[in-house]
Design a protein around this motif. Structure first.
Motif: not given
Length: 542
Positions: A184-188, A191-194, A220-235
């Motif tokens: 998570l961004p607040f846990e990084r 060095e990890e942001n670098g 880079a400190s505000i970047a996150t990851m979004d995971v879409f577990k199913e097919e045909d999902m809208t982003v």
């Protein structure tokens, strides 16, 4: 052969500290060559000699009885060496020669040893071989991968790795991003942001065209990851800027990205047109879509800039548009404060009112210039107004001089002379940029310099009152430099240089005549405490 109660040693080298070390045949032969007399020592007599020596070293009084006994038994210490002992010495000497020849034979035989097939890591994909492909059996056991690859052999010679290809760097950067963005961004950490910023640079991501390079680590400190577990999902791309880390997507509309300078009315009309065949276009790993600046009068869940996942488990790197906007506001406020602090350190702007300082700070830009770069050229208009935030610059003036040749003749030469230095808080170029006058000197960076600059285009955006205030507050940086000052300064610098040169010649001549060797004898550097302790310990051992 000698008896077990005697030891074959040369008399002149007998010592209680070297009895054990001289017990090998190699040392026996080496020491026997330097000896004048070869003798056999009796252990009983030798023990008495050692005892007397220990008493003498300890300072004890040696009784007369022991002294007389030593004088009587000492002649018995010498015995002629018989022919058998001489043959033993010759045999030992011959064995030494045999050992040397055996070493040479072994080194020659190593060349004839069968070669092994080392297991090498294949870092790069080998090029397609246009010749006949042989099987492992036909190649033989001596075949080595990259046998004809010069880069491989050079890397082995210098003990370095083969340089990775762009595809390998790209894959490694994607792996790093997938592992780092799970935090998570607040846990990084910083060095990890670098590392996230370095991964984006290594893979030459298209995100770099939309992100500020100076604040890449902060973004880079505000970047996150979004995971879409199913097919045909809208982003929904209107929510932020996305980069694909795993899987593929199909766009619902075109275009798929929006820059800040794009015309919204021309590119994104209402209602949003959809693609008849979304599968015609595919967004793969490393591709980007979305925007950092949300479209006005559009819902964040609008179909504009949106995508559809084509498989389950799609992973996306996301930089939220709202988080980016708040971050840039904080950075802009911090940047504005740095510019105001720099202006207050400059004497020309220190007494300005706050309103004028805020206005001129709003048009200032940062510029990094390496060492040895020409910022302003003499007899030309300055490209911008500059204020030195860090580093130093030298100001030069070209003068016409008479140079004396070795033949005694004189010729005219142009010489560049330093007339001043610009440090932190110094400014230059105001009069040249505002009035369009030529600069009277050249400015060259002597160290890497960090500048705050105001371009002529930005200067036109300022209030006329502020521009006149800039003109009134500044004078030519080196206005005191005239022809008379240059003449006096040139004579002074040349006299100083000639004096130093003459003094150096006299000192060198004295050194040569006195046969002085700098660095040795009494001209040597005094020893350090560590060296003094080492010399003292050596003397104590002796």
């Amino acid at each position: 052969m000698t008896s077990s109660s005697t030891l074959q040693l040369p008399l002149v080298l007998v010592d209680n500290r070297s009895l054990v070390s001289l017990n090998t045949p190699r040392n026996v032969v080496a020491k026997s060559r330097s000896a004048l007399v070869t003798s056999s020592l009796n252990y009983d007599i030798l023990s008495e000699i050692v005892q007397l020596k220990q008493m003498k070293e300890s300072g004890a009084v040696i009784p007369e009885l022991l002294r007389e006994r030593f004088l009587l038994t000492y002649p018995k210490l010498l015995k002629r060496v018989d022919n058998e002992s001489k043959r033993d010495l010759k045999r030992a000497e011959h064995s030494q020669r045999s050992i040397r020849s055996a070493d040479q034979n072994v080194s020659k035989s190593l060349v004839q040893l069968p070669k092994t097939n080392p297991r090498l890591v294949q870092l790069a994909k080998p090029k397609k071989n246009l010749q006949k492909e042989f099987s492992d059996v036909e190649r033989g056991e001596d075949f080595v991968p990259h046998m004809h690859d010069l880069s491989y052999h050079m890397s082995q010679l210098h003990d370095t790795r083969i340089s990775a290809t762009f595809q390998q760097k790209f894959d490694a950067a994607i792996r790093d991003l997938r592992s780092l963005l799970q935090i998570l961004p607040f846990e990084r950490t910083t060095e990890e942001n670098g590392r996230i910023a370095e991964a984006l640079v290594d893979m030459k991501s298209a995100l770099l065209k939309h992100l500020p390079k100076r604040h890449l680590r902060q973004v880079a400190s505000i970047a996150t990851m979004d995971v879409f577990k199913e097919e045909d999902m809208t982003v929904f791309g209107n929510q932020g800027l996305f980069m694909v880390l795993k899987g593929t997507l199909n766009p619902l509309t075109l275009p798929v990205m929006r820059k800040k300078s794009d015309n919204v009315e021309d590119l994104f009309r209402q209602p949003t047109p959809t693609l008849t065949d979304p599968q015609e276009f595919t967004i793969d790993v490393g591709d980007c879509f979305g925007t950092l600046y949300s479209l006005p009068d559009r819902n964040v869940n609008s179909r504009v800039l949106s995508m559809m996942t084509t498989q389950p488990g799609v992973e996306l790197m996301k930089i939220s548009a709202s988080a980016f906007d708040s971050l840039m506001k904080k950075l802009k406020a911090s940047d504005h404060g740095e510019k105001l602090a720099l202006l207050r350190t400059c004497p020309q702007y220190a007494q300005w009112p706050q309103l004028s300082l805020d206005e001129i700070a709003s048009v200032m830009e940062w510029l990094q210039i390496p060492k040895g770069e020409m910022i302003v050229r003499e007899n030309s208009v300055a490209p911008f107004i500059g204020i030195v935030a860090s580093g130093t610059c030298n100001a030069y003036r070209t003068i016409d001089t008479m140079h004396k040749l070795s033949t005694g003749k004189r010729e005219r030469r142009l010489k560049r002379m330093i007339i001043g230095e610009l440090g932190e808080g110094s400014s230059f170029g105001e009069i040249s940029v505002i009035e369009g006058l030529y600069s009277t000197c050249s400015i060259l960076t002597s160290t890497p310099v960090h500048l705050a600059i105001i371009t002529p285009e930005s200067l036109r955006e300022l209030n006329p009152v502020t521009v006149s205030l800039v003109q009134q507050s500044n004078m030519p940086t080196f206005g005191h430099v005239n022809s008379e000052w240059l003449k006096d300064e040139y004579i002074r610098t040349e006299s100083t240089r000639e004096w130093h040169q003459f003094r150096r010649q006299i000192v060198d001549a004295c050194i040569r005549e006195g046969q002085i060797h700098p660095g040795t004898g009494k001209w040597a550097k005094p020893p350090s405490q560590h060296e003094e302790a080492r010399i003292l310990s050596q003397k104590e051992d002796q």
